[in-house]
Motif scaffolding. Structure first.
Motif, PDB file in Angstrom:
ATOM      1  N   TRP B 294     -21.575  48.609  36.566  1.00  0.00           N
ATOM      2  CA  TRP B 294     -22.243  47.669  37.478  1.00  0.00           C
ATOM      3  C   TRP B 294     -21.535  46.337  37.344  1.00  0.00           C
ATOM      4  O   TRP B 294     -21.068  45.985  36.262  1.00  0.00           O
ATOM      5  N   TYR B 295     -21.428  45.595  38.453  1.00  0.00           N
ATOM      6  CA  TYR B 295     -20.818  44.273  38.369  1.00  0.00           C
ATOM      7  C   TYR B 295     -21.663  43.283  39.143  1.00  0.00           C
ATOM      8  O   TYR B 295     -22.036  43.535  40.292  1.00  0.00           O
ATOM      9  N   TRP B 296     -21.932  42.144  38.567  1.00  0.00           N
ATOM     10  CA  TRP B 296     -22.919  41.224  39.149  1.00  0.00           C
ATOM     11  C   TRP B 296     -22.488  40.659  40.494  1.00  0.00           C
ATOM     12  O   TRP B 296     -23.314  40.363  41.342  1.00  0.00           O
ATOM     13  N   ASN B 297     -21.185  40.526  40.716  1.00  0.00           N
ATOM     14  CA  ASN B 297     -20.725  39.904  41.964  1.00  0.00           C
ATOM     15  C   ASN B 297     -20.186  40.956  42.938  1.00  0.00           C
ATOM     16  O   ASN B 297     -19.292  40.674  43.722  1.00  0.00           O
ATOM     17  N   TYR B 377     -17.827  52.151  39.015  1.00  0.00           N
ATOM     18  CA  TYR B 377     -16.782  51.394  39.699  1.00  0.00           C
ATOM     19  C   TYR B 377     -15.517  51.300  38.859  1.00  0.00           C
ATOM     20  O   TYR B 377     -15.592  51.094  37.654  1.00  0.00           O
ATOM     21  N   LEU B 378     -14.377  51.429  39.543  1.00  0.00           N
ATOM     22  CA  LEU B 378     -13.127  51.136  38.848  1.00  0.00           C
ATOM     23  C   LEU B 378     -12.832  49.657  39.088  1.00  0.00           C
ATOM     24  O   LEU B 378     -12.667  49.221  40.229  1.00  0.00           O
ATOM     25  N   ALA B 379     -12.801  48.910  37.995  1.00  0.00           N
ATOM     26  CA  ALA B 379     -12.625  47.466  38.107  1.00  0.00           C
ATOM     27  C   ALA B 379     -11.244  47.068  37.611  1.00  0.00           C
ATOM     28  O   ALA B 379     -10.639  47.755  36.786  1.00  0.00           O
ATOM     29  N   LYS B 396     -12.529  50.336  43.474  1.00  0.00           N
ATOM     30  CA  LYS B 396     -12.930  51.615  44.019  1.00  0.00           C
ATOM     31  C   LYS B 396     -14.328  51.953  43.521  1.00  0.00           C
ATOM     32  O   LYS B 396     -14.657  51.694  42.358  1.00  0.00           O
ATOM     33  N   THR B 397     -15.140  52.512  44.401  1.00  0.00           N
ATOM     34  CA  THR B 397     -16.431  53.039  43.977  1.00  0.00           C
ATOM     35  C   THR B 397     -16.245  54.522  43.682  1.00  0.00           C
ATOM     36  O   THR B 397     -15.729  55.266  44.515  1.00  0.00           O
ATOM     37  N   ILE B 398     -16.629  54.919  42.485  1.00  0.00           N
ATOM     38  CA  ILE B 398     -16.505  56.332  42.121  1.00  0.00           C
ATOM     39  C   ILE B 398     -17.873  56.976  42.359  1.00  0.00           C
ATOM     40  O   ILE B 398     -18.852  56.619  41.705  1.00  0.00           O
ATOM     41  N   PRO B 399     -17.978  57.912  43.315  1.00  0.00           N
ATOM     42  CA  PRO B 399     -19.289  58.479  43.645  1.00  0.00           C
ATOM     43  C   PRO B 399     -19.938  59.148  42.436  1.00  0.00           C
ATOM     44  O   PRO B 399     -19.238  59.693  41.567  1.00  0.00           O
ATOM     45  N   ALA B 400     -21.273  59.112  42.428  1.00  0.00           N
ATOM     46  CA  ALA B 400     -22.033  59.629  41.289  1.00  0.00           C
ATOM     47  C   ALA B 400     -21.602  61.041  40.894  1.00  0.00           C
ATOM     48  O   ALA B 400     -21.383  61.320  39.710  1.00  0.00           O
ATOM     49  N   ALA B 401     -21.445  61.917  41.876  1.00  0.00           N
ATOM     50  CA  ALA B 401     -21.141  63.312  41.571  1.00  0.00           C
ATOM     51  C   ALA B 401     -19.802  63.437  40.848  1.00  0.00           C
ATOM     52  O   ALA B 401     -19.650  64.205  39.893  1.00  0.00           O
ATOM     53  N   GLU B 402     -18.834  62.635  41.313  1.00  0.00           N
ATOM     54  CA  GLU B 402     -17.514  62.679  40.695  1.00  0.00           C
ATOM     55  C   GLU B 402     -17.548  62.086  39.284  1.00  0.00           C
ATOM     56  O   GLU B 402     -16.952  62.615  38.350  1.00  0.00           O
ATOM     57  N   ALA B 403     -18.282  60.989  39.127  1.00  0.00           N
ATOM     58  CA  ALA B 403     -18.327  60.309  37.828  1.00  0.00           C
ATOM     59  C   ALA B 403     -19.063  61.132  36.779  1.00  0.00           C
ATOM     60  O   ALA B 403     -18.653  61.189  35.627  1.00  0.00           O
TER      61      ALA B 403
END
Lengths: 289, 414
Positions: B294-297, B377-379, B396-403
């Motif tokens: 999670w990232y605040w911004n 998320y890949l940050a 990049k957002t890594i979808p829940a299923a993939e993560a």
């Protein structure tokens, strides 16, 4: 072969820094007979003060290299006057415990004030790059830290062996009664020497700031390696601290290179071997044993 | 038949009012609903590291996050709230499993905690999972990374909210390898967490079509990484992975930046918190890729919550703070739905629940192993911070299923 040279140089660079860090420990033991467990905490304070000076007063690395040891000298003088001096007449264990307690207080105080994640610090301008010869690379800052450390060690060595002050200090520790009989106030020298040892710890802290994590705990692990250096070199011997510092740096680098899991264990194996063969350390006086 | 039912109802009502009277009349007319709560209140137990290495990333500020959840719950349900009195109790486990164990017992038994939250440090986290199972009380873990919480040590009352080491590996190792970083050398601290991370990362690099040349164990803790970094550069890998945490990570990165690998080899970090970037300085970490839960911004919703958090704490939240909020809020929602704080009833409401809130995106409380799966998320660390604490670009957002992959086969719910 170039890899071996690389490891060797890295070992020597780390070792020079170990030598300076252990020097204050050796000086204080040599002159006062005090095993100063708070040396690691004073090293940490040096780094923390440097980081705070930079963040809050924009005082840079080079000035900190001068200012921090002066502040730490003052701290050492207070420590000796208020605490250490009262226990000097007793068994050395009392001062060991006192300085251990002091370590806990200093570490917790820094945690309370500055948190646990650590403080930022930059590499001074011009020392951020590498120096490369063929395939061998060393960080410019590591070379600087090593050369600076060895120079300070040599200067302290010369101060103690070649100057009048050094002569008095050594005489005061080796034969206090006779020195006193010659009209020298022995007690007067104890406080500044202790302060000087603490100042050296602070100096090592400043030197560590650009290249190591500045946290309240940074000295807690480091002090153990420094004790190994001092024991290998011979308690109280300055030349011993320098040689043992370099030796420990080398052994550690080869350990990491060829048996990484055992990198820290080999230092203590070395210590055990030295103590077995020469109980007083490589350069210790025999009567210490 | 009918008269018997009436009779027994009267009897129950009578004994219930007797019991209430014995409790000093706590059940007045305005709190009539609270008879369904044990001790007439809901108690949230926050058990974490309040003085050691994890203090800044969760620690005392997680209490603020829980209080924010309580405020929001009360604002949302007002008079209709099932939990009218909600308390927070806190304890410091000092990163020791035995202390965590006894504090958890004390919280469940003496302080009447209905749920324990946070508990960073894997050893401490697993000790509390055993207590939750024995006491049949809820436990929502946030701060620990170990996959055992949703694996061999999983149980009916334990939920794992924010992340685990397998998620970090899939996110960081998987993505970087797919994007061309195919040859890796890994340096890891030689203790349970580091060994676990090394295994997960090596497996993910291989799955994604890459290879790990060397995995080098470093003693823990370490100050001097110069030679480790030289070794990690041998064989000219494209990526060097550091699996260190805390002070070791800062030492490693500082010395990596002063080495000849800087600029030539990509640095990937196994586990990083925003507090690490803050303490070392954004420029030191610039360009480093890692998985963030999670990232605040990231978007307006996160930012709004982070602004509220900052008003109270004068600092920006880590993902652990947001996850503590989310866990507490969803716990209270489940109590509301169940109409009681009875642990089995609340578990029933939580299991299988799909959630979208400030922390969980596409979130689901997986029934099979109690992993709370969600997008991660890949940050990448920015090269300079536009404002204090604004350190990450989300690549990049890594979808829940993939993560999160499949449910952990090592888990059998009992």
């Amino acid at each position: 072969m170039s890899e071996f040279i690389q490891y060797t140089l890295q070992g020597l660079a780390a070792g020079g820094f170990y030598a300076l860090s252990a020097l204050g420990l050796a000086v204080i033991f040599g002159v006062l007979g005090v095993v100063n467990f708070s040396h690691g905490a004073c090293y940490m304070l040096g780094a923390v003060i440097a980081a705070v000076l930079l963040a809050e007063l924009q005082v840079g690395f080079w000035v900190a290299l001068l200012v921090v040891p002066i502040l730490m000298f003052g701290f050492g003088v207070l420590m000796e006057r208020l605490l250490v001096r009262w226990l000097l007449a007793l068994d050395p264990l009392y001062n060991f415990l006192l300085t251990f307690g002091l370590t806990l207080i200093l570490v917790e105080a820094v945690k309370q004030r500055y948190g646990v994640s650590g403080l930022p610090y930059e590499v001074p301008a011009g020392l951020g790059g590498q120096v490369s010869v063929g395939s061998v690379n060393l960080s410019a800052y590591a070379i600087f830290a090593c050369v600076f450390s060895v120079a300070v060690c040599l200067a302290v060595g010369l101060l103690l062996t070649r100057t009048r002050i050094g002569m008095i200090v050594r005489a005061s520790t080796e034969a206090p009664e006779r020195t006193r009989a010659l009209g020298i106030n022995v007690g007067r020298w104890v406080t500044p020497v202790f302060g000087f040892g603490i100042a050296l710890a602070g100096l090592a802290g400043v030197l560590a700031a650009p290249t190591r994590a500045i946290t309240a705990e940074m000295g807690s692990n480091f002090i153990i390696i420094l004790f190994a250096v001092v024991v290998i070199g011979g308690l109280g011997s300055i030349l011993g601290a320098v040689v043992a510092g370099l030796l420990v740096g080398l052994v550690e680098a080869y350990g990491i290179a060829y048996a990484p899991t055992y990198a820290q264990i080999v230092i203590f194996v070395l210590m055990a071997l030295v103590v077995l063969v020469r109980p007083s350390g490589l350069f210790g006086r025999e009567e210490v044993a | 038949m009918r008269s018997r039912t009436v009779q027994s109802t009267v009897a129950i009502a009578a004994s219930a009012s007797l019991a209430l009277a014995a409790c000093g009349g706590a059940g007045g007319p305005q709190s009539g609903g609270s008879t369904k709560l044990t001790d007439d209140k809901v108690v949230l137990g926050l058990l974490n590291d309040q003085s050691g290495v994890y203090k800044d990333l969760s620690g005392p500020n997680s209490k603020v996050a829980l209080e924010m959840a309580i405020d929001d719950y009360k604002a949302k349900y007002g008079e209709k709230a099932v939990a009218k009195t909600i308390e927070v109790v806190t304890a410091d486990h000092q990163n020791k499993a035995d202390i965590a164990n006894s504090k958890a017992q004390e919280m469940y038994d003496r302080q009447k905690a209905d749920v324990i939250l946070d508990v960073p440090n894997s050893a401490a986290a697993l000790a509390v999972a055993t207590q939750a199972k024995n006491k049949k009380k809820l436990y929502l873990n946030i701060g620990a990374g170990t996959t055992a919480l949703t694996g061999a040590s999983c149980n009916k009352y334990t939920f794992h909210w924010a992340y685990n080491t397998a998620v970090l590996a899939r996110g960081t190792a998987g993505t970087i390898t797919q994007e061309g970083g195919t040859s890796w050398n890994i340096v890891y601290p030689d203790y349970a967490f580091g060994q676990d991370m090394n295994k997960s990362f090596s497996a993910e690099v291989a799955t994604a079509g890459g290879s790990v040349g060397q995995s080098i164990a470093s003693p823990f803790p370490s100050d001097n990484f110069a030679t480790f970094i030289t070794k990690a550069g041998e064989g000219s890998p494209k990526v060097v992975g550091s699996m260190h945490a805390g002070g070791d990570l800062i030492n490693f990165v500082k010395q990596f930046n002063q080495s000849s690998l800087k600029g030539k080899v990509q640095l990937a970090v196994g586990l990083m918190f925003i507090t690490d970037i803050h303490s070392l300085g954004v420029d030191q970490f610039a360009g480093t890729q890692f998985t963030d839960a999670w990232y605040w911004n990231f978007d307006e919703q996160n930012k709004k919550w982070a602004d509220r958090f900052k008003e109270k704490t004068n600092t920006r939240p880590s993902f652990a703070h947001a996850a503590n909020y989310s866990a507490a809020m969803n716990y209270l929602e489940a109590v509301q739905e169940a109409g009681t704080d009875d642990a089995d009833a609340v578990v029933g409401k939580l299991e299988g629940k799909k959630i979208n809130d400030v922390f969980l995106r596409n979130g689901e409380i997986r029934k099979a192993d109690h992993a709370v799966t969600h997008d991660v998320y890949l940050a990448k660390v920015k090269s300079s911070a536009p404002e204090e604490w604004d350190y990450e670009d989300i690549e990049k957002t890594i979808p829940a299923a993939e993560a999160y992959g499949e449910a952990n086969p090592a888990c059998s719910m009992s």
